[in-house]
Design a protein around this motif. Sequence first.
Motif, PDB file in Angstrom:
ATOM      1  N   PHE A  68      -8.896 -46.522 -99.186  1.00  0.00           N
ATOM      2  CA  PHE A  68     -10.090 -47.051 -98.533  1.00  0.00           C
ATOM      3  C   PHE A  68     -11.112 -45.932 -98.397  1.00  0.00           C
ATOM      4  CE2 PHE A  68      -7.088 -45.698 -95.225  1.00  0.00           C
ATOM      5  CZ  PHE A  68      -7.841 -44.770 -94.536  1.00  0.00           C
ATOM      6  N   THR A  69     -12.351 -46.311 -98.132  1.00  0.00           N
ATOM      7  CA  THR A  69     -13.404 -45.352 -97.823  1.00  0.00           C
ATOM      8  C   THR A  69     -13.644 -45.385 -96.323  1.00  0.00           C
ATOM      9  OG1 THR A  69     -14.453 -45.619 -99.981  1.00  0.00           O
ATOM     10  CG2 THR A  69     -15.811 -44.717 -98.201  1.00  0.00           C
ATOM     11  N   ARG A  70     -13.671 -44.235 -95.711  1.00  0.00           N
ATOM     12  CA  ARG A  70     -13.850 -44.190 -94.262  1.00  0.00           C
ATOM     13  C   ARG A  70     -15.215 -44.780 -93.878  1.00  0.00           C
ATOM     14  NH1 ARG A  70     -13.747 -38.553 -90.997  1.00  0.00           N
ATOM     15  NH2 ARG A  70     -11.908 -38.247 -92.344  1.00  0.00           N
ATOM     16  N   PRO A  71     -15.263 -45.659 -92.885  1.00  0.00           N
ATOM     17  CA  PRO A  71     -16.541 -46.235 -92.449  1.00  0.00           C
ATOM     18  C   PRO A  71     -17.514 -45.157 -91.993  1.00  0.00           C
ATOM     19  CG  PRO A  71     -14.687 -47.440 -91.515  1.00  0.00           C
ATOM     20  CD  PRO A  71     -14.117 -46.220 -92.157  1.00  0.00           C
ATOM     21  N   ALA A  72     -18.796 -45.408 -92.200  1.00  0.00           N
ATOM     22  CA  ALA A  72     -19.831 -44.426 -91.884  1.00  0.00           C
ATOM     23  C   ALA A  72     -19.793 -44.003 -90.433  1.00  0.00           C
ATOM     24  CB  ALA A  72     -21.203 -45.000 -92.230  1.00  0.00           C
ATOM     25  N   GLU A  73     -19.495 -44.938 -89.521  1.00  0.00           N
ATOM     26  CA  GLU A  73     -19.480 -44.594 -88.091  1.00  0.00           C
ATOM     27  C   GLU A  73     -18.341 -43.650 -87.727  1.00  0.00           C
ATOM     28  OE1 GLU A  73     -17.380 -48.666 -88.438  1.00  0.00           O
ATOM     29  OE2 GLU A  73     -19.090 -47.609 -89.361  1.00  0.00           O
ATOM     30  N   LEU A  74     -17.375 -43.486 -88.621  1.00  0.00           N
ATOM     31  CA  LEU A  74     -16.273 -42.551 -88.385  1.00  0.00           C
ATOM     32  C   LEU A  74     -16.445 -41.259 -89.187  1.00  0.00           C
ATOM     33  CD1 LEU A  74     -13.165 -44.938 -88.363  1.00  0.00           C
ATOM     34  CD2 LEU A  74     -14.462 -44.045 -86.411  1.00  0.00           C
ATOM     35  N   ALA A  75     -17.635 -41.059 -89.734  1.00  0.00           N
ATOM     36  CA  ALA A  75     -17.908 -39.859 -90.530  1.00  0.00           C
ATOM     37  C   ALA A  75     -19.058 -39.053 -89.949  1.00  0.00           C
ATOM     38  CB  ALA A  75     -18.216 -40.256 -91.974  1.00  0.00           C
ATOM     39  N   THR A  76     -19.329 -39.251 -88.673  1.00  0.00           N
ATOM     40  CA  THR A  76     -20.400 -38.523 -88.006  1.00  0.00           C
ATOM     41  C   THR A  76     -19.838 -37.322 -87.255  1.00  0.00           C
ATOM     42  OG1 THR A  76     -20.221 -39.796 -85.954  1.00  0.00           O
ATOM     43  CG2 THR A  76     -21.631 -40.698 -87.696  1.00  0.00           C
ATOM     44  N   ASP A  77     -20.737 -36.482 -86.761  1.00  0.00           N
ATOM     45  CA  ASP A  77     -20.321 -35.314 -85.979  1.00  0.00           C
ATOM     46  C   ASP A  77     -19.650 -35.722 -84.667  1.00  0.00           C
ATOM     47  OD1 ASP A  77     -21.277 -33.560 -87.869  1.00  0.00           O
ATOM     48  OD2 ASP A  77     -23.238 -33.337 -86.915  1.00  0.00           O
ATOM     49  N   THR A  78     -19.950 -36.924 -84.193  1.00  0.00           N
ATOM     50  CA  THR A  78     -19.427 -37.364 -82.898  1.00  0.00           C
ATOM     51  C   THR A  78     -18.157 -38.202 -83.018  1.00  0.00           C
ATOM     52  OG1 THR A  78     -20.898 -39.288 -82.955  1.00  0.00           O
ATOM     53  CG2 THR A  78     -21.717 -37.312 -81.842  1.00  0.00           C
ATOM     54  N   ALA A  79     -17.781 -38.588 -84.219  1.00  0.00           N
ATOM     55  CA  ALA A  79     -16.558 -39.369 -84.409  1.00  0.00           C
ATOM     56  C   ALA A  79     -15.339 -38.528 -84.029  1.00  0.00           C
ATOM     57  CB  ALA A  79     -16.445 -39.830 -85.853  1.00  0.00           C
ATOM     58  N   THR A  80     -14.395 -39.150 -83.359  1.00  0.00           N
ATOM     59  CA  THR A  80     -13.213 -38.420 -82.904  1.00  0.00           C
ATOM     60  C   THR A  80     -12.073 -38.531 -83.910  1.00  0.00           C
ATOM     61  OG1 THR A  80     -12.213 -40.282 -81.713  1.00  0.00           O
ATOM     62  CG2 THR A  80     -13.868 -38.950 -80.527  1.00  0.00           C
ATOM     63  N   SER A  81     -11.193 -37.540 -83.891  1.00  0.00           N
ATOM     64  CA  SER A  81     -10.007 -37.579 -84.743  1.00  0.00           C
ATOM     65  C   SER A  81      -9.139 -38.772 -84.406  1.00  0.00           C
ATOM     66  CB  SER A  81      -9.201 -36.287 -84.586  1.00  0.00           C
ATOM     67  OG  SER A  81      -9.918 -35.170 -85.059  1.00  0.00           O
ATOM     68  N   VAL A  82      -9.067 -39.098 -83.114  1.00  0.00           N
ATOM     69  CA  VAL A  82      -8.257 -40.234 -82.681  1.00  0.00           C
ATOM     70  C   VAL A  82      -8.730 -41.519 -83.350  1.00  0.00           C
ATOM     71  CG1 VAL A  82      -7.781 -41.725 -80.696  1.00  0.00           C
ATOM     72  CG2 VAL A  82      -7.489 -39.259 -80.490  1.00  0.00           C
ATOM     73  N   ASP A  83     -10.041 -41.726 -83.388  1.00  0.00           N
ATOM     74  CA  ASP A  83     -10.570 -42.942 -84.015  1.00  0.00           C
ATOM     75  C   ASP A  83     -10.296 -42.963 -85.511  1.00  0.00           C
ATOM     76  OD1 ASP A  83     -11.526 -43.916 -81.615  1.00  0.00           O
ATOM     77  OD2 ASP A  83     -13.528 -43.062 -81.875  1.00  0.00           O
ATOM     78  N   VAL A  84     -10.396 -41.806 -86.156  1.00  0.00           N
ATOM     79  CA  VAL A  84     -10.139 -41.718 -87.598  1.00  0.00           C
ATOM     80  C   VAL A  84      -8.670 -42.021 -87.891  1.00  0.00           C
ATOM     81  CG1 VAL A  84     -10.051 -40.136 -89.563  1.00  0.00           C
ATOM     82  CG2 VAL A  84     -12.022 -40.109 -88.032  1.00  0.00           C
ATOM     83  N   ILE A  85      -7.778 -41.460 -87.087  1.00  0.00           N
ATOM     84  CA  ILE A  85      -6.340 -41.716 -87.266  1.00  0.00           C
ATOM     85  C   ILE A  85      -6.022 -43.189 -87.035  1.00  0.00           C
ATOM     86  CG2 ILE A  85      -4.047 -41.226 -86.339  1.00  0.00           C
ATOM     87  CD1 ILE A  85      -5.263 -38.434 -85.494  1.00  0.00           C
ATOM     88  N   ALA A  86      -6.537 -43.731 -85.938  1.00  0.00           N
ATOM     89  CA  ALA A  86      -6.261 -45.128 -85.602  1.00  0.00           C
ATOM     90  C   ALA A  86      -6.757 -46.062 -86.704  1.00  0.00           C
ATOM     91  CB  ALA A  86      -6.907 -45.478 -84.267  1.00  0.00           C
TER      92      ALA A  86
END
Length: 241
Positions: A68-86
């Motif tokens: 998959f391609t990571r959603p844009a909202e999870l590729a910002t400076d403010t996106a957390t690792s927790v959200d990316v993992i989840a």
Amino acid sequence: MRVLHLITARGGSKSVPGKNLRKINGISLVGFKAISAQRSRDCTRIIISTDSPEIQSDALTYGVEAPFTRPAELATDTATSVDVIAHAMEWIEQNTGERYDAVMLLEPSSPLTRPFDYDNAVDIMEKYNAKAVVGIREVEINSMFVGPIDDQGRISQIVNQINGRKQLRRQDVPPEYTMNGGLYLFNWDFFKKHREIYHDPEKTFGYVMDRHHSIEIDEPIDLEWVEFLVANGHVDLSDWQ
């Protein structure tokens, strides 16, 4: 143990442009994590979460899946690792029906984790029924000698800390440790329930790595430092060749 190895690699990097694709001895930082993970004992599957087509292409050359391609909202400076993992875990469950015993989070900015480091982390998890095992390194300066400076230049807190432990020589101060970014292993179901890696202090363990293999690439000079260590025999790249 069935372990999903998850590489997280955002396309944007301000401190080191194109960081995740930068190379050491012809291997990208993504490649370092991919090769060592694949050579470890418990790598059931390895995928990458990234917003960058270039990073996806690079990962594929090392045998990493890019489902998959990571959603844009999870590729910002403010996106957390927790959200990316989840997001990655939820995608796997919803699209493949797969579940794993644990996730091994791999950050390319700490490239020098070796296959046996991952194996040893899994052994710790199994031996102690740990919910998380993270790579750590000894810090160079004990926290007794660390503190703030006020707006007039005083270092009162540091002095008070030193005065409070004057009976100890510097060499007698016990070692302290910090996370090195080399590996983060955590229980699948526990993370899903609590949505954090460090939820249970009593079930979180550290796996100590030496300082040379704990280098984190935060600035361009860090890449040069790794190249120097390799050229002068302080770091052996045979685990990646």
